[in-house]
Design an enzyme around this catalytic site. Structure first.
Site, PDB file in Angstrom:
ATOM      1  N   TYR A  79     -32.636  34.835  15.963  1.00  0.00           N
ATOM      2  CA  TYR A  79     -34.087  35.024  16.037  1.00  0.00           C
ATOM      3  C   TYR A  79     -34.435  36.264  16.866  1.00  0.00           C
ATOM      4  O   TYR A  79     -35.158  37.158  16.415  1.00  0.00           O
ATOM      5  CB  TYR A  79     -34.772  33.784  16.650  1.00  0.00           C
ATOM      6  CG  TYR A  79     -36.170  34.085  17.135  1.00  0.00           C
ATOM      7  CD1 TYR A  79     -37.220  34.103  16.243  1.00  0.00           C
ATOM      8  CD2 TYR A  79     -36.410  34.417  18.465  1.00  0.00           C
ATOM      9  CE1 TYR A  79     -38.510  34.434  16.670  1.00  0.00           C
ATOM     10  CE2 TYR A  79     -37.682  34.742  18.899  1.00  0.00           C
ATOM     11  CZ  TYR A  79     -38.723  34.746  17.999  1.00  0.00           C
ATOM     12  OH  TYR A  79     -39.985  35.091  18.418  1.00  0.00           O
TER      13      TYR A  79
ATOM     14  N   ASP B 140     -37.980  31.873  12.964  1.00  0.00           N
ATOM     15  CA  ASP B 140     -38.010  30.850  14.008  1.00  0.00           C
ATOM     16  C   ASP B 140     -38.405  29.539  13.340  1.00  0.00           C
ATOM     17  O   ASP B 140     -38.474  29.442  12.120  1.00  0.00           O
ATOM     18  CB  ASP B 140     -38.969  31.246  15.132  1.00  0.00           C
ATOM     19  CG  ASP B 140     -40.421  31.139  14.714  1.00  0.00           C
ATOM     20  OD1 ASP B 140     -40.687  31.071  13.487  1.00  0.00           O
ATOM     21  OD2 ASP B 140     -41.302  31.114  15.590  1.00  0.00           O
TER      22      ASP B 140
ATOM     23  N   GLU C  77     -39.437  38.446  23.734  1.00  0.00           N
ATOM     24  CA  GLU C  77     -38.803  37.519  22.793  1.00  0.00           C
ATOM     25  C   GLU C  77     -37.886  36.534  23.501  1.00  0.00           C
ATOM     26  O   GLU C  77     -37.800  35.382  23.104  1.00  0.00           O
ATOM     27  CB  GLU C  77     -38.062  38.285  21.703  1.00  0.00           C
ATOM     28  CG  GLU C  77     -38.988  39.090  20.791  1.00  0.00           C
ATOM     29  CD  GLU C  77     -40.049  38.243  20.103  1.00  0.00           C
ATOM     30  OE1 GLU C  77     -39.856  37.010  20.002  1.00  0.00           O
ATOM     31  OE2 GLU C  77     -41.056  38.805  19.669  1.00  0.00           O
TER      32      GLU C  77
END
Length: 273
Positions: free
Chosen positions: A102, A120, A19
């Site tokens: 996020y 996102d 991520e």
DNA sequence: CAGACGTGGGG
DNA sequence: TCCCCACGTCT
């Protein structure tokens, strides 16, 4: 659903690394670096012990190299304060360097299968278009997104949203013809000639300054050199000739200030090596 | 809070 | 050749 390597694991460290790499970086450029990093640094402890310079070297081709510094610092915090295990708590995740709203929720949803919404720019676009048909602030957006997650469905729901935004409900030229939401989409029902509500919704991307001639460009060039080894005065002069004295010196100053590089025995090196 | 922060791909 | 695009976090 796209078959992406990080979707085959529930390992929280592997997902955190993925991520962070996927912040501001498309899937195609992150895959190789992700696989290779996890083979050699399979735990936060391994990454912390490897040192910051090793993470920065592995960041080649990904851009936004500060993220490598953040990831190393996060690994250190995870070792020191969480016994080497990525925390499964929103506030603890947000406290990690380089982890924002996020990334924290992506770890919760994809590693710990929690029912939180991962928001996102893609998800912001889908929700402002299909659900509300109007621009949204960040807090409202998160609340609306959370309300859409079915109980026990967080992992699947969020993966589907990310894919839908990346492949169907795209920023320009959305594929409305094959879209599963076409019958209920608020934007479409209002008539797609109406202004696109995602354009002014929080968290959707904005234009940026020109790259050619920028300090960012020089920073990238400096790191390209330092990844291959220390740079003495001759190498630094070569950079100055190629990119301009002023720009290179500003690049060096900002990289030093951010802890990416340092002077060591008269040569520039990656910090934490 | 507007601006800084990289890179590669496509037109 | 060049310009435009995609993509979150931090200060």
């Amino acid at each position: 659903m796209r078959d992406l390597p990080w979707r085959r694991t529930r390992d929280p460290w592997a997902i955190l690394v993925a991520e962070v790499m996927l912040q501001q970086t498309q899937v195609s450029r992150a895959e190789t670096a992700w696989t290779s990093l996890l083979v050699d640094l399979p735990t936060p402890a391994a990454a912390a012990a490897a040192g910051q310079a090793e993470l920065v070297r592995r960041w080649e081709g990904l851009g936004y190299n500060r993220r490598a510094v953040g990831l190393h610092r996060a690994a250190v915090v995870i070792v020191d304060r969480h016994r080497g295990a990525v925390p499964d708590d929103l506030d603890e995740l947000l406290a990690l360097p380089g982890v924002g709203p996020y990334t924290a929720r992506a770890v919760l949803a994809f590693a710990f299968e929690r029912d939180v919404a991962v928001v996102d720019t893609n998800v912001a676009r889908i929700i402002s278009r299909a659900v509300t048909g109007a621009p949204l602030s960040a807090p409202v957006l998160q609340r609306v997104a959370d309300a859409l997650v079915g109980e026990g469905d967080g992992w699947r729901h969020n993966q589907a949203m990310l894919d839908h935004g990346a492949l169907v409900c795209t920023a320009r030229g959305p594929a409305c013809d094959g879209c599963a939401l076409r019958r209920s989409c608020a934007w479409r029902r209002a008539g797609a000639e109406n202004p696109d509500p995602s354009r002014t919704t929080a968290g959707t991307s904005r234009p940026q300054a020109r790259f050619e001639g920028s300090v960012r460009q020089a920073r990238g060039a400096v790191l390209d050199v330092l990844r291959r080894g220390p740079a003495g005065p001759p190498e630094v002069d070569r950079l100055r000739q190629r990119l301009g004295v002023d720009r290179v010196d500003r690049a060096l100053a900002t990289l030093v200030a951010e802890g990416l590089i340092e002077w060591s025995a008269g040569r520039m090196v990656l910090s934490g090596g």
